[in-house]
Design a protein around this motif. Structure first.
Motif, PDB file in Angstrom:
ATOM      1  N   TRP A  89       0.786  -1.218   0.032  1.00  0.00           N
ATOM      2  CA  TRP A  89       0.101   0.021   0.021  1.00  0.00           C
ATOM      3  C   TRP A  89       0.969   1.275  -0.056  1.00  0.00           C
ATOM      4  N   ILE A  90       0.662   1.969  -0.926  1.00  0.00           N
ATOM      5  CA  ILE A  90       1.327   3.458  -1.145  1.00  0.00           C
ATOM      6  C   ILE A  90       0.530   4.304  -1.016  1.00  0.00           C
ATOM      7  N   LEU A  91       0.159   5.232   0.090  1.00  0.00           N
ATOM      8  CA  LEU A  91      -1.028   6.025   0.493  1.00  0.00           C
ATOM      9  C   LEU A  91      -0.632   7.565   0.415  1.00  0.00           C
ATOM     10  N   THR A  92      -1.714   8.346   0.076  1.00  0.00           N
ATOM     11  CA  THR A  92      -1.720   9.518   0.559  1.00  0.00           C
ATOM     12  C   THR A  92      -0.845  10.756  -0.090  1.00  0.00           C
ATOM     13  N   ARG A  93       0.530  10.432  -0.045  1.00  0.00           N
ATOM     14  CA  ARG A  93       1.443  11.355  -0.728  1.00  0.00           C
ATOM     15  C   ARG A  93       2.866  10.398  -1.041  1.00  0.00           C
ATOM     16  N   ILE A  94       3.550  10.976  -1.883  1.00  0.00           N
ATOM     17  CA  ILE A  94       4.525  10.111  -2.746  1.00  0.00           C
ATOM     18  C   ILE A  94       5.993  11.251  -2.802  1.00  0.00           C
ATOM     19  N   LEU A  95       6.927  11.113  -1.948  1.00  0.00           N
ATOM     20  CA  LEU A  95       8.485  11.740  -2.141  1.00  0.00           C
ATOM     21  C   LEU A  95       9.349  10.889  -3.071  1.00  0.00           C
ATOM     22  N   TRP A  96       9.298  10.883  -4.343  1.00  0.00           N
ATOM     23  CA  TRP A  96      10.331  10.087  -5.331  1.00  0.00           C
ATOM     24  C   TRP A  96      11.656  10.628  -5.148  1.00  0.00           C
ATOM     25  N   LEU A  97      12.552   9.455  -4.709  1.00  0.00           N
ATOM     26  CA  LEU A  97      14.007   9.815  -4.530  1.00  0.00           C
ATOM     27  C   LEU A  97      14.826   9.467  -5.703  1.00  0.00           C
ATOM     28  N   CYS A  98      15.831  10.303  -5.851  1.00  0.00           N
ATOM     29  CA  CYS A  98      16.861  10.004  -7.004  1.00  0.00           C
ATOM     30  C   CYS A  98      18.045  10.060  -6.155  1.00  0.00           C
ATOM     31  N   GLY A  99      19.077   9.232  -6.161  1.00  0.00           N
ATOM     32  CA  GLY A  99      20.334   9.113  -5.778  1.00  0.00           C
ATOM     33  C   GLY A  99      21.147  10.160  -6.447  1.00  0.00           C
ATOM     34  N   ARG A 100      22.100  10.526  -5.673  1.00  0.00           N
ATOM     35  CA  ARG A 100      23.119  11.510  -6.034  1.00  0.00           C
ATOM     36  C   ARG A 100      24.639  11.108  -6.290  1.00  0.00           C
ATOM     37  N   GLU A 101      24.728   9.508  -5.857  1.00  0.00           N
ATOM     38  CA  GLU A 101      26.195   9.208  -5.760  1.00  0.00           C
ATOM     39  C   GLU A 101      26.321   8.432  -7.097  1.00  0.00           C
ATOM     40  N   GLN A 102      26.755   8.395  -8.106  1.00  0.00           N
ATOM     41  CA  GLN A 102      26.863   7.628  -9.183  1.00  0.00           C
ATOM     42  C   GLN A 102      27.778   6.241  -8.937  1.00  0.00           C
ATOM     43  N   GLY A 103      27.159   5.212  -9.101  1.00  0.00           N
ATOM     44  CA  GLY A 103      27.937   3.853  -8.934  1.00  0.00           C
ATOM     45  C   GLY A 103      27.464   3.269  -7.617  1.00  0.00           C
ATOM     46  N   ARG A 104      26.944   4.226  -6.833  1.00  0.00           N
ATOM     47  CA  ARG A 104      26.510   3.695  -5.276  1.00  0.00           C
ATOM     48  C   ARG A 104      25.081   3.887  -5.255  1.00  0.00           C
TER      49      ARG A 104
END
Length: 161
Positions: A89-104
């Motif tokens: 269940w994914i509810l109410t709001r979503i904050l979609w993350l993006c990595g900042r460390e190439q290769g990690r």
């Protein structure tokens, strides 16, 4: 006002909002049952420096159900849980993350964004302070609504062990 920093502490199962070097809010969270890790398909919560790529659900009612970042038209209920017992269940709001460390945590087999790792609401019956998710960072619905209004795309997020 300066942009906040979100710090997710996996051992403590907390998310802290830091503004100008000072903690201003701390929430209980639930990270991955499989622990910390970055690999595609691992079911783990990725570590390191991230940024909020997108915010989804700004005007949705509390309990709105999302599948693939789209509203399903449903509002979460125990009847829905009985009807779809295997749904994450994914509810109410979503904050979609993006990595900042190439290769990690960015690109290749460790890309947080392509893994669809979010900070999101979940049923209030789910435990907080216990690692139980499929990789995302789960929050209480009231808490994700509060947090959603404090951040913008580009807000830095540090996930640490």
């Amino acid at each position: 006002m300066s942009m906040p920093l979100l710090v997710v502490n996996l051992p403590r199962q907390t998310l802290t909002v830091i503004r100008e070097g000072e903690p201003v809010r701390t929430y209980r969270i639930s990270s991955a049952k499989n622990g910390a890790g970055e690999r595609m398909g691992s079911g783990c919560t990725p570590r390191g420096r991230h940024v909020i790529r997108a915010k989804v659900g700004a005007s949705c009612p509390v309990g709105t159900v999302f599948v693939g970042r789209r509203e399903t038209g449903e509002i979460y209920s125990t009847e829905l849980t009985e009807q779809f017992p295997e749904r994450d269940w994914i509810l109410t709001r979503i904050l979609w993350l993006c990595g900042r460390e190439q290769g990690r945590n960015r690109l290749g087999q460790v890309d947080t964004m392509r893994r669809y790792i979010y900070i999101h609401g979940c049923p209030d019956t789910e435990p907080m302070g216990v690692a139980a998710s499929h990789g995302c960072i789960r929050m209480r619905n009231a808490d994700i609504v509060d947090l959603f209004d404090l951040v913008e795309p580009g807000t830095p997020v540090l996930i640490e062990e």
